[in-house]
Design a protein around this motif. Sequence first.
Motif, short mmCIF file in Angstrom:
data_model
loop_
_atom_site.label_atom_id
_atom_site.label_comp_id
_atom_site.label_asym_id
_atom_site.label_seq_id
_atom_site.Cartn_x
_atom_site.Cartn_y
_atom_site.Cartn_z
N LYS A 146 0.86 -1.19 0.00
CA LYS A 146 0.00 0.00 0.00
C LYS A 146 0.89 1.24 0.00
O LYS A 146 1.80 1.36 0.82
N ALA A 147 0.64 2.11 -0.93
CA ALA A 147 1.43 3.33 -0.99
C ALA A 147 0.91 4.29 0.07
O ALA A 147 0.07 5.14 -0.17
N SER A 148 1.33 4.04 1.30
CA SER A 148 0.85 4.91 2.36
C SER A 148 1.98 5.20 3.32
O SER A 148 2.92 4.45 3.43
N ASP A 149 1.80 6.28 4.02
CA ASP A 149 2.82 6.66 4.98
C ASP A 149 2.60 5.84 6.24
O ASP A 149 1.67 6.08 6.98
N THR A 150 3.42 4.84 6.46
CA THR A 150 3.18 3.96 7.59
C THR A 150 4.06 4.30 8.78
O THR A 150 4.55 3.43 9.49
N SER A 151 4.31 5.58 8.97
CA SER A 151 5.11 5.95 10.13
C SER A 151 4.27 5.75 11.38
O SER A 151 3.11 6.10 11.42
N SER A 152 4.87 5.13 12.36
CA SER A 152 4.13 4.96 13.60
C SER A 152 4.10 6.33 14.27
O SER A 152 4.81 7.25 13.90
N GLY A 153 3.28 6.43 15.28
CA GLY A 153 3.10 7.75 15.88
C GLY A 153 2.15 8.51 14.98
O GLY A 153 1.65 7.99 14.00
N SER A 154 1.87 9.77 15.32
CA SER A 154 0.84 10.46 14.56
C SER A 154 1.37 11.76 14.01
O SER A 154 0.96 12.84 14.41
N ALA A 155 2.32 11.65 13.12
CA ALA A 155 2.78 12.85 12.43
C ALA A 155 1.60 13.40 11.65
O ALA A 155 0.73 12.64 11.21
N GLY A 158 1.21 14.27 8.79
CA GLY A 158 1.07 13.72 7.45
C GLY A 158 0.37 12.36 7.45
O GLY A 158 -0.39 12.06 6.54
N ALA A 159 0.64 11.55 8.48
CA ALA A 159 0.13 10.18 8.49
C ALA A 159 -1.37 10.14 8.64
O ALA A 159 -2.02 9.27 8.10
N CYS A 160 -1.93 11.08 9.39
CA CYS A 160 -3.37 11.04 9.64
C CYS A 160 -4.07 12.21 8.97
O CYS A 160 -4.93 12.86 9.57
N ALA A 161 -3.67 12.52 7.75
CA ALA A 161 -4.29 13.64 7.05
C ALA A 161 -5.79 13.42 6.96
O ALA A 161 -6.23 12.35 6.54
N LYS A 162 -6.54 14.43 7.34
CA LYS A 162 -8.00 14.31 7.41
C LYS A 162 -8.59 13.84 6.09
O LYS A 162 -8.35 14.44 5.04
N LYS A 198 -7.84 11.55 4.19
CA LYS A 198 -6.94 11.04 3.16
C LYS A 198 -6.15 9.84 3.68
O LYS A 198 -4.99 9.66 3.35
N LEU A 199 -6.78 9.02 4.54
CA LEU A 199 -6.06 7.87 5.08
C LEU A 199 -5.99 6.76 4.03
O LEU A 199 -6.74 6.76 3.05
N ALA A 200 -5.08 5.80 4.31
CA ALA A 200 -4.93 4.67 3.38
C ALA A 200 -6.02 3.65 3.66
O ALA A 200 -5.77 2.55 4.14
N THR A 201 -7.26 4.02 3.34
CA THR A 201 -8.38 3.13 3.64
C THR A 201 -8.55 2.11 2.51
O THR A 201 -7.92 2.22 1.46
N ARG A 202 -9.46 1.12 2.73
CA ARG A 202 -9.72 0.08 1.72
C ARG A 202 -10.13 0.72 0.40
O ARG A 202 -9.65 0.37 -0.65
N ALA A 209 -15.26 8.55 12.76
CA ALA A 209 -15.13 8.86 11.34
C ALA A 209 -14.96 10.37 11.14
O ALA A 209 -14.08 10.81 10.38
N ARG A 210 -15.80 11.14 11.85
CA ARG A 210 -15.70 12.60 11.73
C ARG A 210 -14.32 13.07 12.16
O ARG A 210 -13.70 13.91 11.53
N GLN A 211 -13.85 12.50 13.26
CA GLN A 211 -12.55 12.86 13.79
C GLN A 211 -11.44 12.59 12.76
O GLN A 211 -10.45 13.30 12.68
N LEU A 212 -11.64 11.52 11.96
CA LEU A 212 -10.64 11.16 10.95
C LEU A 212 -10.85 11.93 9.66
O LEU A 212 -10.08 11.77 8.71
N GLY A 213 -11.90 12.73 9.60
CA GLY A 213 -12.13 13.55 8.41
C GLY A 213 -13.05 12.91 7.39
O GLY A 213 -13.01 13.25 6.21
N TYR A 214 -13.92 11.97 7.84
CA TYR A 214 -14.88 11.37 6.93
C TYR A 214 -16.28 11.72 7.42
O TYR A 214 -16.64 11.36 8.54
#
Lengths: 294, 297
Positions: A33-42, A44-48, A50-54, A92-97
């Motif tokens: 998966k072309a996603s930013d898999t950095s642990s922690g919550s930079a 960039g990783a949790c962009a509202k 725009k997560l690496a969802t299914r 979901a709202r918190q994640l930007g959906y």
Amino acid sequence: MHPAPRALRRAVAATTIALLATAVGCAPQPEEKASDTSSGSAAGACAKGKLATRTSGKLTIATDEPAYEPWFKDDKPANGKGFESAVAYAVARQLGYDKSAVVWQSVPFNKAFAPGEKTFDFDINQVSISAERKKAVDFSSGYYDVRQAVIALKGTRAAKATSVADLKGLKLGAQVGTTSLDYIDDVVKPTRDAAVYAKNDQAKSALKNGQVDAVVVDLPTAFYITAAEVTDARIVGQFENQGGTPEQFGLVLDKGSALTSCVTDAVDTLRENGTLAKLEQQWLSDAVDAPVLK
Amino acid sequence: MTVAKERSGEDSTDDDGYVPSQRRIDREAYKRARSRRATALAAVSTLVTGAVLYLIVVNAPGWPRTKETFFNGEYAREALPKVLEGLWLNVRLLLICGAAVLVLGMLIAIARTLRGPVFFPLRVLAAAYTDFFRGLPLIINLMIVVLGVPALRLQGVTVDPVLLGGTALTLTYSAYVAEVFRAGIESVHPSQRAAARSLGLTNRQALRFVVLPQAVRRQVPPLLNDLVSLQKDTGLVSIGGAVDAVRAADIIVGRSLNYTPYIVAGLVFVALTIPMTRFTDWVTARMDRRRAQGGAL
């Protein structure tokens, strides 16, 4: 009978082996998966949104069918009613959906933790977090502190129990795969084997039929059953937490999912800003009036 | 026939003076060599196939996780005693329901094959019974019997889920077995019955001494199928809360989210089926030997 010429047979055998060998070599590899898999919550990783969802741009949430009250209402997870449905939309709202970007999926509990490609982003299904289960799946942080309770038909010996010791000689029932069952085995240690049901519906029938003396369920379910479904039953009491740590429900994610840290952050935020407490007030009865069984 | 004799001296002859010719000895040696070669080839090809399958599985990208989830020794050890404890329930149900099913199935089959207009209602009843219970899904039958009957609050009727579940199993399976028996009875050639009657046997005697023994012998394989199937379906009584082998595995799976206990339960069931199959094969072979007293044709 004419045997095939030896050369031909050898050729066939060799080809077969060669083909099988290629099959081994060419087994499909999982796509990265072309996603930013950095642990922690930079940031960039949790962009509202725009997560690496299914499905990109959508959040797929799974739960079991039937979806029970008071966690869901009318067996429709998508209506936003019931505690878990409300929590799912809040996360979901918190994640930007927003609501329109959430897709619900019916996944049996037993399938939610099977290895291999998951069809959902997270599963919300009253799954208690435990160290043992963490070996098979990822959990978000807990979104609800759960307690286990005993219900019995009014006027029976079981309904008069005031302590754990009073439950020892009774026939107790619980749903398979629940911590309720662990409480029967580890805390009550009854003299008769527990009755184990595939679904809570069957446990309720057995209680009504007198096939078990009492049933162990989580407290909100106990309130719902005694208030709406088996009205001639009452809550006998609730158990103290095992080992002093509160038992918590968590969202289930695929082992090693890229979303785990983002979903955990979302749940933590909802806990800190009081959203979870507000939803509890709204959808779950007050649990203070159930006596604690010592 | 191979010559299995010490060939130490030239004068070693049989009582009948037969000395196997050199050609015959050579031929037998050749045959032995061919069969050795065939065995060796079969072994090599089996090994190669096995190795290839093994490599496909082990090199699959998801293998490490699959192995951890389905073949975990620690959970297998934890599950085995609990699964075996649950299996005891399956075995007891199998023995008791199996016996009841055979008796009930035979009675229904006989009721369906009775001749004479006076037996018409009995024939209709038996036919209706088999139609209904063969068609009714077993799981629904169990639901109704295990959870529905106690709701009637009948005095003196048990609420024990195992007894009720056993009843439901017996109802469904006797319908299956009745059809197997009926097919067997009807497959016996009418001339057998005619011959028995002409020897002065009554209808009942003809059925008992001539028709049924032949019918039952023919029906052993399909009957065994039904019994093996019953053995696996005994687990469905767990719908009423009883813990059988599969439910025992279920409990550990639910707690740990690891599937190994299911694999253990599956293997235990297979292990239970194999001796049963061998035993019935042996019984059938013995019956055949007894029947063919003049030796097999």
